[in-house]
Design a protein around this motif. Structure first.
Motif, PDB file in Angstrom:
ATOM      1  N   VAL A 109       0.851  -1.191   0.000  1.00  0.00           N
ATOM      2  CA  VAL A 109       0.000   0.000   0.000  1.00  0.00           C
ATOM      3  C   VAL A 109       0.887   1.243   0.000  1.00  0.00           C
ATOM      4  O   VAL A 109       1.845   1.339   0.765  1.00  0.00           O
ATOM      5  CB  VAL A 109      -0.941   0.006   1.216  1.00  0.00           C
ATOM      6  N   MET A 110       0.564   2.191  -0.857  1.00  0.00           N
ATOM      7  CA  MET A 110       1.388   3.396  -1.020  1.00  0.00           C
ATOM      8  C   MET A 110       0.511   4.642  -1.027  1.00  0.00           C
ATOM      9  O   MET A 110      -0.595   4.639  -1.559  1.00  0.00           O
ATOM     10  CB  MET A 110       2.172   3.295  -2.343  1.00  0.00           C
ATOM     11  N   ARG A 111       1.035   5.710  -0.392  1.00  0.00           N
ATOM     12  CA  ARG A 111       0.332   6.996  -0.408  1.00  0.00           C
ATOM     13  C   ARG A 111       0.937   7.884  -1.500  1.00  0.00           C
ATOM     14  O   ARG A 111       2.154   8.068  -1.545  1.00  0.00           O
ATOM     15  CB  ARG A 111       0.417   7.703   0.950  1.00  0.00           C
ATOM     16  N   PHE A 112       0.075   8.464  -2.333  1.00  0.00           N
ATOM     17  CA  PHE A 112       0.518   9.317  -3.438  1.00  0.00           C
ATOM     18  C   PHE A 112       0.492  10.792  -3.024  1.00  0.00           C
ATOM     19  O   PHE A 112      -0.089  11.140  -1.989  1.00  0.00           O
ATOM     20  CB  PHE A 112      -0.339   9.049  -4.675  1.00  0.00           C
ATOM     21  N   PRO A 113       1.111  11.661  -3.804  1.00  0.00           N
ATOM     22  CA  PRO A 113       1.164  13.091  -3.442  1.00  0.00           C
ATOM     23  C   PRO A 113      -0.206  13.711  -3.182  1.00  0.00           C
ATOM     24  O   PRO A 113      -0.324  14.654  -2.395  1.00  0.00           O
ATOM     25  CB  PRO A 113       1.844  13.731  -4.656  1.00  0.00           C
ATOM     26  N   SER A 114      -1.237  13.207  -3.832  1.00  0.00           N
ATOM     27  CA  SER A 114      -2.589  13.721  -3.610  1.00  0.00           C
ATOM     28  C   SER A 114      -3.123  13.366  -2.233  1.00  0.00           C
ATOM     29  O   SER A 114      -4.142  13.899  -1.794  1.00  0.00           O
ATOM     30  CB  SER A 114      -3.536  13.144  -4.670  1.00  0.00           C
ATOM     31  N   GLY A 115      -2.440  12.456  -1.542  1.00  0.00           N
ATOM     32  CA  GLY A 115      -2.916  11.956  -0.251  1.00  0.00           C
ATOM     33  C   GLY A 115      -3.678  10.656  -0.368  1.00  0.00           C
ATOM     34  O   GLY A 115      -3.976  10.021   0.650  1.00  0.00           O
ATOM     35  N   LYS A 116      -4.000  10.229  -1.583  1.00  0.00           N
ATOM     36  CA  LYS A 116      -4.758   9.004  -1.786  1.00  0.00           C
ATOM     37  C   LYS A 116      -3.859   7.778  -1.673  1.00  0.00           C
ATOM     38  O   LYS A 116      -2.689   7.803  -2.051  1.00  0.00           O
ATOM     39  CB  LYS A 116      -5.452   9.025  -3.149  1.00  0.00           C
ATOM     40  N   ALA A 118      -3.187   3.640  -2.492  1.00  0.00           N
ATOM     41  CA  ALA A 118      -3.441   2.693  -3.570  1.00  0.00           C
ATOM     42  C   ALA A 118      -2.702   1.393  -3.281  1.00  0.00           C
ATOM     43  O   ALA A 118      -1.703   1.361  -2.560  1.00  0.00           O
ATOM     44  CB  ALA A 118      -3.008   3.262  -4.918  1.00  0.00           C
ATOM     45  N   LEU A 119      -3.221   0.315  -3.868  1.00  0.00           N
ATOM     46  CA  LEU A 119      -2.642  -1.019  -3.710  1.00  0.00           C
ATOM     47  C   LEU A 119      -1.822  -1.357  -4.943  1.00  0.00           C
ATOM     48  O   LEU A 119      -2.244  -1.101  -6.070  1.00  0.00           O
ATOM     49  CB  LEU A 119      -3.754  -2.051  -3.530  1.00  0.00           C
ATOM     50  N   ALA A 120      -0.652  -1.951  -4.734  1.00  0.00           N
ATOM     51  CA  ALA A 120       0.208  -2.336  -5.852  1.00  0.00           C
ATOM     52  C   ALA A 120      -0.502  -3.343  -6.749  1.00  0.00           C
ATOM     53  O   ALA A 120      -1.160  -4.279  -6.255  1.00  0.00           O
ATOM     54  CB  ALA A 120       1.509  -2.936  -5.331  1.00  0.00           C
ATOM     55  N   LEU A 121      -0.358  -3.150  -8.047  1.00  0.00           N
ATOM     56  CA  LEU A 121      -0.955  -4.065  -9.016  1.00  0.00           C
ATOM     57  C   LEU A 121      -0.433  -5.478  -8.817  1.00  0.00           C
ATOM     58  O   LEU A 121      -1.123  -6.446  -9.130  1.00  0.00           O
ATOM     59  CB  LEU A 121      -0.654  -3.564 -10.433  1.00  0.00           C
ATOM     60  N   ALA A 122       0.769  -5.598  -8.279  1.00  0.00           N
ATOM     61  CA  ALA A 122       1.354  -6.917  -8.022  1.00  0.00           C
ATOM     62  C   ALA A 122       0.923  -7.481  -6.664  1.00  0.00           C
ATOM     63  O   ALA A 122       1.336  -8.575  -6.292  1.00  0.00           O
ATOM     64  CB  ALA A 122       2.876  -6.840  -8.081  1.00  0.00           C
ATOM     65  N   GLY A 123       0.097  -6.732  -5.925  1.00  0.00           N
ATOM     66  CA  GLY A 123      -0.262  -7.145  -4.564  1.00  0.00           C
ATOM     67  C   GLY A 123      -1.668  -7.711  -4.466  1.00  0.00           C
ATOM     68  O   GLY A 123      -2.640  -6.970  -4.460  1.00  0.00           O
ATOM     69  N   ASP A 124      -1.799  -9.042  -4.394  1.00  0.00           N
ATOM     70  CA  ASP A 124      -3.125  -9.637  -4.201  1.00  0.00           C
ATOM     71  C   ASP A 124      -3.619  -9.335  -2.781  1.00  0.00           C
ATOM     72  O   ASP A 124      -2.873  -8.877  -1.919  1.00  0.00           O
ATOM     73  CB  ASP A 124      -3.094 -11.144  -4.487  1.00  0.00           C
ATOM     74  N   TYR A 125      -4.903  -9.573  -2.540  1.00  0.00           N
ATOM     75  CA  TYR A 125      -5.491  -9.241  -1.244  1.00  0.00           C
ATOM     76  C   TYR A 125      -6.559 -10.264  -0.871  1.00  0.00           C
ATOM     77  O   TYR A 125      -7.074 -10.999  -1.723  1.00  0.00           O
ATOM     78  CB  TYR A 125      -6.083  -7.828  -1.254  1.00  0.00           C
ATOM     79  N   MET A 228      -5.621   1.408  -7.560  1.00  0.00           N
ATOM     80  CA  MET A 228      -4.477   0.565  -7.894  1.00  0.00           C
ATOM     81  C   MET A 228      -3.304   1.417  -8.379  1.00  0.00           C
ATOM     82  O   MET A 228      -3.504   2.485  -8.956  1.00  0.00           O
ATOM     83  CB  MET A 228      -4.837  -0.436  -8.992  1.00  0.00           C
ATOM     84  N   TYR A 229      -2.083   0.910  -8.136  1.00  0.00           N
ATOM     85  CA  TYR A 229      -0.919   1.580  -8.728  1.00  0.00           C
ATOM     86  C   TYR A 229       0.033   0.546  -9.309  1.00  0.00           C
ATOM     87  O   TYR A 229       0.024  -0.628  -8.928  1.00  0.00           O
ATOM     88  CB  TYR A 229      -0.204   2.476  -7.708  1.00  0.00           C
ATOM     89  N   THR A 230       0.855   1.018 -10.250  1.00  0.00           N
ATOM     90  CA  THR A 230       1.871   0.172 -10.850  1.00  0.00           C
ATOM     91  C   THR A 230       3.213   0.893 -10.804  1.00  0.00           C
ATOM     92  O   THR A 230       3.272   2.117 -10.643  1.00  0.00           O
ATOM     93  CB  THR A 230       1.511  -0.208 -12.300  1.00  0.00           C
TER      94      THR A 230
END
Length: 237
Positions: A109-116, A118-125, A228-230
């Motif tokens: 899980v990563m926080r982007f500059p917007s504050g949002k 996202a979960l890595a595209l390679a990261g199942d859940y 999601m993020y990549t």
């Protein structure tokens, strides 16, 4: 422009709004569900799948390496729910029969500059549902849990750890790549010493700046679309 790539976990004192099952027929039913008799920490400490999630003595799901979100009341495990990444992510949450949950690896899980987030595209859940309590001599000792491991949809994004273009050092080569509209980008600020970077809508352009130093290598860009993020690379040869 500074780009912070470090994810900071905020333990929220609230949960997401109650979840109701979607009527979208295009959403696939979960067909790989497993039923688990999940005994609590005092009666076997059963863990959820390959995660470290267990039920503690206070009848909470607890984890040190995952983030859990409670989606609310549901009639069952139901259909695949896109990852609900938001400020309701916690390390402990009550075990409530009839409620649906999701769990994500914290390092995916990563926080982007917007504050949002996202979960890595390679990261199942995990998506999981508490069916009922398990009792022994009228004493609660765990819960019957239905769960499934979900692979997130690419949603038009390039594969995680893929290369989107190559440029030649000592030239003004440019890489242009069309991401889904509304994609947010994040990268180390040092990249602006190597590339002229622009993005509009989902179009990312990276023009190599003229320099005589050796800059050959792979340069990472993070791209978020919805939840999601990549991670992709531009290669300099």
């Amino acid at each position: 422009m500074k780009k912070n790539l470090l994810f900071q976990l905020l333990l929220a004192a609230f949960l997401l709004p109650a979840f109701s099952c979607s009527d979208d027929d295009s959403t696939p039913e979960i067909d790989n569900a497993t039923t688990l008799n999940m005994l609590d920490a005092e009666n076997g400490k059963t863990r959820l799948g390959n995660s470290d999630i267990y039920i503690n003595a206070a009848n909470n799901f607890e984890t040190n390496r995952c983030l859990i979100v409670e989606l609310g009341s549901s009639k069952g495990l139901g259909k695949v729910v896109p990852p609900q990444i938001g400020e309701g992510l916690v390390n402990q949450v009550a075990v409530t029969p009839g409620h649906l949950y999701q769990a994500f690896k914290e390092d995916a899980v990563m926080r982007f500059p917007s504050g949002k987030l996202a979960l890595a595209l390679a990261g199942d859940y995990y998506q999981f549902y508490v069916d009922s309590e398990i009792k022994k001599e009228e004493r609660r000792i765990g819960a019957v849990v239905l769960f499934a491991l979900i692979n997130p949809e690419a949603d038009g994004m390039p594969a995680y750890d893929s290369t989107i273009g190559t440029v030649v050092s000592g030239t003004e080569d440019e890489v242009a790549y069309e991401f889904p509209k509304g994609t947010e980008f994040s990268y180390d600020s040092d990249l602006e010493d190597i590339f002229q970077i622009s993005s509009e809508g989902g179009a990312l352009k990276m023009r190599l700046l003229l320099t005589w130093r050796d800059i050959r290598g792979n340069y990472a860009i993070y791209a978020r679309h919805n939840e999601m993020y990549t991670k992709v690379y531009v290669r300099v040869e």
